[in-house]
Design an enzyme around this catalytic site. Structure first.
Site, PDB file in Angstrom:
ATOM      1  N   GLY A 150       0.870  -1.174   0.000  1.00 27.32           N
ATOM      2  CA  GLY A 150       0.000   0.000   0.000  1.00 27.32           C
ATOM      3  C   GLY A 150       0.902   1.218   0.000  1.00 27.32           C
ATOM      4  N   SER A 151       0.303   2.398   0.068  1.00 28.13           N
ATOM      5  CA  SER A 151       1.138   3.607  -0.002  1.00 28.13           C
ATOM      6  C   SER A 151       2.125   3.671   1.161  1.00 28.13           C
ATOM      7  CB  SER A 151       0.247   4.850  -0.024  1.00 28.13           C
ATOM      8  OG  SER A 151      -0.708   4.770   1.024  1.00 28.13           O
TER       9      SER A 151
ATOM     10  N   GLU B 279       3.775   1.451   2.501  1.00 27.93           N
ATOM     11  CA  GLU B 279       4.876   0.491   2.385  1.00 27.93           C
ATOM     12  C   GLU B 279       5.876   0.882   1.305  1.00 27.93           C
ATOM     13  OE1 GLU B 279       1.569  -0.496   2.537  1.00 27.93           O
ATOM     14  OE2 GLU B 279       1.962  -0.625   4.685  1.00 27.93           O
TER      15      GLU B 279
ATOM     16  N   GLU C 259      -3.737 -10.682   1.239  1.00 26.25           N
ATOM     17  CA  GLU C 259      -2.758 -10.866   2.311  1.00 26.25           C
ATOM     18  C   GLU C 259      -2.792 -12.271   2.913  1.00 26.25           C
ATOM     19  OE1 GLU C 259      -4.702  -8.344   1.859  1.00 26.25           O
ATOM     20  OE2 GLU C 259      -3.483  -6.528   1.810  1.00 26.25           O
TER      21      GLU C 259
ATOM     22  N   HIS D 291       0.360  -4.183   4.151  1.00 27.64           N
ATOM     23  CA  HIS D 291      -0.219  -2.869   4.359  1.00 27.64           C
ATOM     24  C   HIS D 291      -0.717  -2.774   5.806  1.00 27.64           C
ATOM     25  CE1 HIS D 291      -1.806   0.930   3.388  1.00 27.64           C
ATOM     26  NE2 HIS D 291      -3.066   0.582   3.359  1.00 27.64           N
TER      27      HIS D 291
ATOM     28  N   HIS E 273      -9.255 -31.402  19.305  1.00 23.47           N
ATOM     29  CA  HIS E 273     -10.201 -30.652  18.478  1.00 23.47           C
ATOM     30  C   HIS E 273     -11.632 -30.997  18.927  1.00 23.47           C
ATOM     31  CE1 HIS E 273     -11.859 -29.769  14.152  1.00 23.47           C
ATOM     32  NE2 HIS E 273     -12.402 -29.025  15.078  1.00 23.47           N
TER      33      HIS E 273
ATOM     34  N   GLY F 278      -5.818 -25.313  11.417  1.00 22.67           N
ATOM     35  CA  GLY F 278      -7.086 -25.605  10.754  1.00 22.67           C
ATOM     36  C   GLY F 278      -7.649 -24.422   9.986  1.00 22.67           C
TER      37      GLY F 278
END
Ligand code: TZD
Ligand code: CA
Length: 526
Positions: A25-26, A28, A47, A70, A280, A400
């Site tokens: 993004g800007s 970064e 991401e 970002h 689980h 998971g």
């Protein structure tokens, strides 16, 4: 004085973090300015996929990997995928951009408000340096904390920091080296050895850390020396032991009561490189049979602290294996006698049984193929048919969290270009990380994705039965054609209609990514 950016790039280079997985993004862009030639920036389109690819790459290379995201929105998108990296103890260093310092307090657009708090529950360490001159040191801490804790870390950097000048100490980070040796003391080693040697029927439980740490073959030697049965710890994300070895008893079921049942008759359970335990399904009962003792050896101090039973030694499981191997008598010559796989089950109608697909993979792919699996209703079929004898043969989303499989497969294939890599991905799971296909196409990653299309969230149907919810909405996913989706991302693909066709396709070795869609019958995970 060199700039903060210059020192940061040089530091990352010296530490070997030159492959950057990111989505910018800007905020970064100033970090990415003047990125030296020998850096490789691998763009992911979402991401979650960025994180999953980096996770696969870091696991396959065994090294910390840099992720550039970002600010709050980008970092937030990565958090589902981050749960897997936390559970697989993957050393990812997430560096995120932040608004310029003067604009943070007034919350200008794209400010990451309270950046480190955003990530804190998941990452092992998170910070935003108090001034630009502290950025190089803090970057060092982010890398070393990730390496020492084996947990992702997070560094938020206001974007005006990168162009700032370092102070006199800025370059000191370049010469840093951080290592750890965690060998048990003589007394601790002696105590474990005595208990293992005097156990009548010891059992071994091995976690994913055994494979991550390169101890797969040592674990085989230890089990053969002890002649003891071996289980993989529940909720497994790596395979720590050859699955057709005569001493292998499979992956432990992920419930309290069935694990207790599995240990019946064993006086000692030695758990190496795993939490105790990652349950689980809630199936309450005793943790251990009457009279069974448990010893856990793990480098993960928090896993030792939160275990509900047993003794724990926070140490390198490799050191414990080594001292046991040295002290225990050598075994009589024995041939391993690997168990053959049974005939695959077949399905009615036009779809294939997953066992037929997996038998085809087993027969047609080279022995050193690495598989990244994200197909949830097919686990029992998988273990019945596969024959995995090499380290690093198997990866699964560790917490998971779906969305690791496809990106993870891209990352593993990039991290180990000399090994064939196959992603075995369900038609539900594929959607959480589908954008990674684009990156695979752009980098011509020679990955095969076998897309298992059963038209439903199969595992959730099975879980609905367990939980007494037969009528939950939102479980079917008709109308998805992944050949067309893959083509759109630039990945060659085909739909196979028969077992013969599947076997023929799998025997080819293209030098680019491909997706093979196959319709499969619905099965249950166990
Ligand atoms: N979202 C995320 C990020 N992770 C999850 N684990 C789920 C939702 C819930 N979930 C499961 O735990 S299994 C599953 C879902 C949606 C179905 C996966 O479907 P599939 O595999 O087609 O990949 P099967 O073999 O049909 O179960
Ligand atoms: Ca499915």
């Amino acid at each position: 004085m060199p700039s903060v950016r210059h020192v940061a790039h040089e530091f990352l280079k010296r530490q070997g973090l030159t492959t950057v997985f990111g989505n910018p993004g800007s905020n970064e862009l100033p970090f990415l300015a003047d990125l030296p030639e020998d850096f490789r920036y691998v763009l992911g389109l979402h991401e979650g996929a960025v994180l999953g690819m980096a996770d696969g790459y870091a696991q396959a290379t065994g090294q910390p990997v840099l992720v550039n995201l970002h600010a709050a929105s980008g970092s937030g998108n990565a958090m589902g995928a981050l749960t897997n990296a936390v559970a697989s103890r993957t050393p990812l260093v997430v560096v995120a951009g932040q608004q310029v310092r003067p604009a943070i307090g007034l919350e200008a657009n794209l400010t990451n408000v309270d950046a480190s708090a955003l990530m804190k529950p998941l990452v092992g360490w998170a910070a935003e340096p108090a001034c630009a001159q502290d950025v190089p040191r803090a970057l060092g801490q982010a890398v070393f904390e990730a390496q020492l804790q084996r947990r992702p870390t997070y560094l938020s950097v206001p974007y005006d920091d990168w162009a700032a000048d370092c102070d006199d100490n800025g370059a000191a980070v370049l010469d840093r080296q951080v290592q750890r040796a965690s060998v048990p003391s003589a007394e601790q080693g002696h105590s474990i050895l005595e208990r293992v040697a005097s156990a009548r029927r010891p059992a071994l439980v091995l976690g994913g850390d055994i494979d991550s740490a390169g101890l797969f073959d040592d674990a085989v030697r230890l089990a053969e020396r002890l002649g003891s049965p071996v289980w993989a710890a529940p909720s497994q994300f790596r395979l720590p032991f050859p699955n057709r070895h005569p001493l292998f008893r499979g992956v432990l079921p992920a419930g309290i009561a069935p694990i207790c049942d599995a240990f019946e008759g064993h006086d000692l359970v030695l758990v190496l490189g795993a939490p105790v335990f990652r349950y689980h399904e809630y199936l309450p009962g005793r943790y251990l049979p009457e009279g069974t003792r448990l010893i856990q050896v793990t480098e993960d101090a928090s896993a030792a602290a939160r275990a509900p039973m047993g003794e724990a030694l926070v140490a390198d499981p490799g050191a414990v294996i080594e001292l046991l191997l040295k002290a225990l008598d050598a075994p009589a010559e024995q041939s391993p006698g690997y168990q053959p796989a049974p005939e695959p089950l077949t399905a009615d109608g036009s779809s294939l049984h997953p066992e037929q697909v997996f038998a085809a993979l087993r027969d047609e792919l080279p022995d050193d193929t690495a598989y990244v699996v994200e197909s949830t209703s097919t686990s029992s079929s998988w273990w019945r048919q596969m024959d995995l004898r090499r380290p690093g043969s198997y990866y699964f989303p560790a917490a998971g969290g779906l969305g690791f499989g496809l990106p993870g497969a891209v990352g593993v294939a990039m991290g180990q270009p000399d090994r064939p890599v196959v992603g075995v991905i369900g038609d539900g799971s594929a959607n959480y990380g589908i954008t990674a296909l684009w990156t695979a196409a752009q980098h011509r990653v020679p990955l095969t994705v076998v897309l298992l299309r059963n038209g439903t969230y199969g595992a959730l149907r099975w879980f609905g039965g367990l939980l007494g919810v037969p009528d939950a909405p939102g479980l079917d996913i008709p109308g998805l054609d992944f050949t067309r989706i893959a083509e759109g991302y630039g990945v060659a693909s085909q739909h196979v209609n028969s077992l013969e066709e599947l076997r023929a396709v799998l025997s080819e070795r293209p030098d680019h990514p491909r997706l093979v869609q196959v319709d499969t019958a619905l099965t249950t995970p166990s």
